[in-house]
Scaffold this motif. Sequence first.
Motif, short mmCIF file in Angstrom:
data_model
loop_
_atom_site.label_atom_id
_atom_site.label_comp_id
_atom_site.label_asym_id
_atom_site.label_seq_id
_atom_site.Cartn_x
_atom_site.Cartn_y
_atom_site.Cartn_z
N ARG A 14 1.02 -1.01 0.03
CA ARG A 14 -0.02 0.03 -0.31
C ARG A 14 0.82 1.12 -0.18
N GLY A 15 0.99 2.35 -0.77
CA GLY A 15 0.99 3.49 -1.08
C GLY A 15 2.41 3.29 -1.58
N VAL A 16 2.87 2.12 -2.29
CA VAL A 16 3.80 1.96 -3.65
C VAL A 16 2.97 2.06 -4.84
N ARG A 17 3.40 3.02 -5.69
CA ARG A 17 2.84 2.29 -7.70
C ARG A 17 3.77 2.14 -8.17
N VAL A 18 4.12 1.62 -9.11
CA VAL A 18 4.62 1.49 -10.14
C VAL A 18 3.38 1.71 -11.50
N HIS A 19 4.89 2.51 -12.27
CA HIS A 19 4.32 3.91 -13.28
C HIS A 19 5.04 2.84 -14.75
N ALA A 20 4.38 2.79 -15.50
CA ALA A 20 4.78 2.25 -16.68
C ALA A 20 4.47 3.34 -17.90
N LEU A 21 6.14 4.24 -18.25
CA LEU A 21 5.95 5.49 -19.45
C LEU A 21 6.14 4.58 -20.79
N CYS A 22 5.23 5.05 -22.14
CA CYS A 22 6.21 4.24 -23.12
C CYS A 22 6.00 5.20 -24.96
N PRO A 23 6.53 5.73 -24.65
CA PRO A 23 6.90 7.24 -25.13
C PRO A 23 7.26 6.18 -26.99
N ASP A 24 6.45 7.25 -27.54
CA ASP A 24 7.24 7.37 -29.01
C ASP A 24 7.91 7.60 -29.15
N GLY A 25 8.59 8.03 -29.99
CA GLY A 25 10.58 8.45 -30.91
C GLY A 25 10.65 9.41 -29.77
N ALA A 26 11.74 9.62 -29.37
CA ALA A 26 12.66 11.01 -28.91
C ALA A 26 13.53 11.16 -29.41
N ALA A 59 5.63 13.77 -19.49
CA ALA A 59 3.73 12.39 -19.05
C ALA A 59 4.78 12.17 -17.99
N ALA A 60 6.01 11.74 -18.19
CA ALA A 60 6.65 11.50 -16.69
C ALA A 60 5.68 11.59 -15.55
N VAL A 61 6.25 13.21 -15.38
CA VAL A 61 6.15 13.45 -13.96
C VAL A 61 4.02 13.41 -14.50
N ALA A 62 3.96 13.48 -15.06
CA ALA A 62 2.26 13.48 -15.03
C ALA A 62 1.68 12.53 -13.71
N LEU A 63 2.69 11.21 -14.29
CA LEU A 63 2.16 10.49 -13.69
C LEU A 63 2.67 9.69 -12.14
N LEU A 64 3.32 11.14 -11.88
CA LEU A 64 3.34 10.68 -9.76
C LEU A 64 2.59 10.89 -9.28
N GLY A 65 2.23 10.40 -8.19
CA GLY A 65 0.84 10.26 -7.79
C GLY A 65 -0.31 10.36 -9.22
N SER A 66 -0.54 9.50 -9.51
CA SER A 66 -1.75 9.67 -10.06
C SER A 66 -2.04 7.71 -9.88
N ARG A 67 -2.77 6.70 -10.48
CA ARG A 67 -3.10 5.83 -10.30
C ARG A 67 -2.95 4.61 -11.53
N ARG A 68 -2.65 5.59 -12.51
CA ARG A 68 -2.61 5.05 -13.97
C ARG A 68 -1.41 4.81 -13.68
N VAL A 69 -1.52 3.58 -14.62
CA VAL A 69 -0.56 2.34 -14.14
C VAL A 69 0.55 3.05 -16.18
N VAL A 70 0.27 2.95 -17.18
CA VAL A 70 0.64 2.41 -18.02
C VAL A 70 0.28 3.74 -19.16
N ARG A 71 1.25 4.63 -19.31
CA ARG A 71 0.61 5.63 -20.41
C ARG A 71 1.77 5.88 -21.04
#
Length: 109
Positions: A14-26, A59-71
């Motif tokens: 509880r309280g630990v979130r894992v996120h995956a960010l899948c960007p296109d070409g950078a 996009a990575a910073v926007a994931l912090l604190g969110s419930r979204r796992v994959v973006r």
Amino acid sequence: MVSLSSSVNAEAPRGVRVHALCPDGADTAMLAAQDPDGMGAQLVHSGGPILTVDQVATAAVALLGSRRVVRTVPGWRGGVARAAALTPGAAPHVVGLFAAQGRRSMRRR
């Protein structure tokens, strides 16, 4: 990585979130070093404008604190990946279409 992230997120304490960010070409040195005639470069350039490092970081910073796992960035690319997973027999044909789009995009640049 998406499946792993989802599984680890489900099992995380509880309280630990894992996120995956899948960007296109950078726009990075790794992208610049790709063989322009290779399939990887063609697929990366098939998705519209190349992302800046700042766009990926935002996009990575926007994931912090969110419930979204994959973006995925851009978001439509995730829909394409999910649709391709539903029809694996069509994937080789779709990859060819995306590669052709990438070649056209690279010629315009």
